[in-house]
Write a protein that holds these residues in place. Structure first.
Motif, short mmCIF file in Angstrom:
data_model
loop_
_atom_site.label_atom_id
_atom_site.label_comp_id
_atom_site.label_asym_id
_atom_site.label_seq_id
_atom_site.Cartn_x
_atom_site.Cartn_y
_atom_site.Cartn_z
N PRO A 182 -11.10 2.30 -2.40
CA PRO A 182 -10.59 3.17 -1.35
C PRO A 182 -10.46 4.63 -1.79
O PRO A 182 -10.58 5.55 -0.97
CB PRO A 182 -9.22 2.58 -1.01
N LYS A 183 -10.26 4.86 -3.08
CA LYS A 183 -10.09 6.24 -3.56
C LYS A 183 -11.31 7.09 -3.24
O LYS A 183 -11.19 8.24 -2.83
CB LYS A 183 -9.88 6.23 -5.09
N SER A 235 -11.58 8.41 0.56
CA SER A 235 -10.43 9.04 1.22
C SER A 235 -10.85 9.99 2.35
O SER A 235 -10.13 10.14 3.33
CB SER A 235 -9.54 9.76 0.20
N GLU A 236 -12.01 10.63 2.24
CA GLU A 236 -12.44 11.56 3.30
C GLU A 236 -13.42 10.93 4.28
O GLU A 236 -13.90 11.60 5.19
CB GLU A 236 -13.10 12.79 2.67
N TRP A 296 -7.13 0.00 4.50
CA TRP A 296 -7.49 1.42 4.28
C TRP A 296 -7.67 2.13 5.62
O TRP A 296 -7.18 3.24 5.84
CB TRP A 296 -8.77 1.47 3.45
N GLY A 332 -5.12 5.19 7.51
CA GLY A 332 -5.60 6.56 7.74
C GLY A 332 -6.14 6.78 9.13
O GLY A 332 -6.87 7.75 9.34
N ARG A 340 -8.48 5.31 10.65
CA ARG A 340 -9.93 5.36 10.53
C ARG A 340 -10.55 4.21 11.31
O ARG A 340 -9.85 3.39 11.89
CB ARG A 340 -10.33 5.28 9.06
#
Ligand code: ZN
Length: 303
Positions: free
Chosen positions: A113-114, A117-118, A144, A148, A150
């Motif tokens: 997931p790091k 992030s965008e 994730w 966010g 998403r």
């Protein structure tokens, strides 16, 4: 707030956001080359008759930005089309944050997931990577997305990747993992996640409609030429597909997409013309068209 760019349409000037554009970067081809012993990027370059992307992603991003300008397309979701290529689409988004949104293919078996992030949508291809969308390894991707605001894109139905076939890359896709029905439980478990099923389910039209009817967070993307229509028991044309989808899912959960991918073809405006005509002939209102062609995508990506 960026200025809205509009394009001619049967309803007059229309803002268009494309939910499905593949960003075939140099890195994409490097990763593909690594999937077949002896294959090199140089050989790929000679085998495909597309404009080959330069090593850095920025010039390709500029080419897509100019292409969107040329066609009056406001925004596009750019898809990193192999796991490991997310940085290429992020470079494009950094160069043009008002034009591009980052989507990226992920394999939940190697999920990080790091690095995402965008990214605004993780694109899952269960048949390609051979896992069930119901398996535990997928859970982290939905978490994730939920954290966010998403989206998760889940490719269902028939999957053929033209460039892989052209290059003779192994493509042992397993269709047992491609039924939209399998998405229901996970979509329901994460009601805050927008789940995008491309190409109206790519052959599983009925199942995609059933899924979307049961789960209000499921969206259908209209992209590609929809060749899956030839699998239907009784013949179905694009207008009938839209009519059925509008009846069951409604105009607020359809996302226009082209499935554009390479140059010199660039943005596949023909898909837009055909879909706009089909919808106009169905009597779809301007408000509904605005939703399908841009606002629905912009709304779910705004979180
Ligand atoms: Zn596609």
């Amino acid at each position: 707030m960026s200025e809205l760019i509009a394009r001619d349409s049967p309803w007059g000037p229309l803002v268009v956001a494309d939910a499905h554009v593949h960003f075939f970067s140099h890195r994409f081809f490097e990763i593909l080359a690594g999937q077949k012993p002896g294959l090199t990027v140089e050989e790929i370059r000679t085998r495909i008759d597309w404009t080959f992307p330069p090593p850095r992603p920025q010039p390709l991003a500029e080419a897509w930005a100019r292409e969107l300008d040329r066609h009056g397309v406001h925004r596009a979701a750019l898809i990193a089309s192999v796991p490991g290529d997310h940085e290429s689409v992020l470079a494009a988004v950094h160069a043009h944050p008002d034009r591009f949104v980052a989507f990226a293919m992920a394999n939940p078996k190697a999920w990080s997931p790091k690095t995402f992030s965008e990214v605004r949508a993780a694109c899952l291809f269960p048949a390609m990577h051979q896992y069930s969308i119901q398996s535990d390894e997928v859970r982290a991707v939905f978490e994730w997305a939920e954290q966010g605001n998403r989206a998760v894109f889940v490719h269902c139905g028939v999957l053929s990747v033209g460039v892989r076939e052209k290059l003779g890359l192994p493509s042992p896709f397993d269709m047992r993992f491609s039924n939209p029905i399998d998405v229901q439980v996970v979509a329901r478990r994460h009601p805050g996640v927008s789940v995008i099923v491309p190409h109206f389910g790519a052959g599983y039209f009925r199942e995609a409609l059933m899924l979307a009817d049961m789960c209000p967070n499921v969206y259908l993307d209209t992209s590609s030429t929809n060749r899956w229509m030839r699998y239907q028991e009784s013949s179905l044309n694009l207008r009938q597909v839209f009519q059925r989808a509008l009846e069951v899912v409604g105009p607020q959960r359809l996302l226009f997409g082209t499935d554009s991918s390479y140059f010199p073809r660039g943005w596949n405006h023909q898909v837009f013309e055909e879909q706009a005509r089909a919808l106009y002939e169905l009597g779809v209102s301007q408000a509904a068209a605005r939703g399908i062609f841009a606002e629905n995508l912009l709304r779910i990506l705004a979180g």
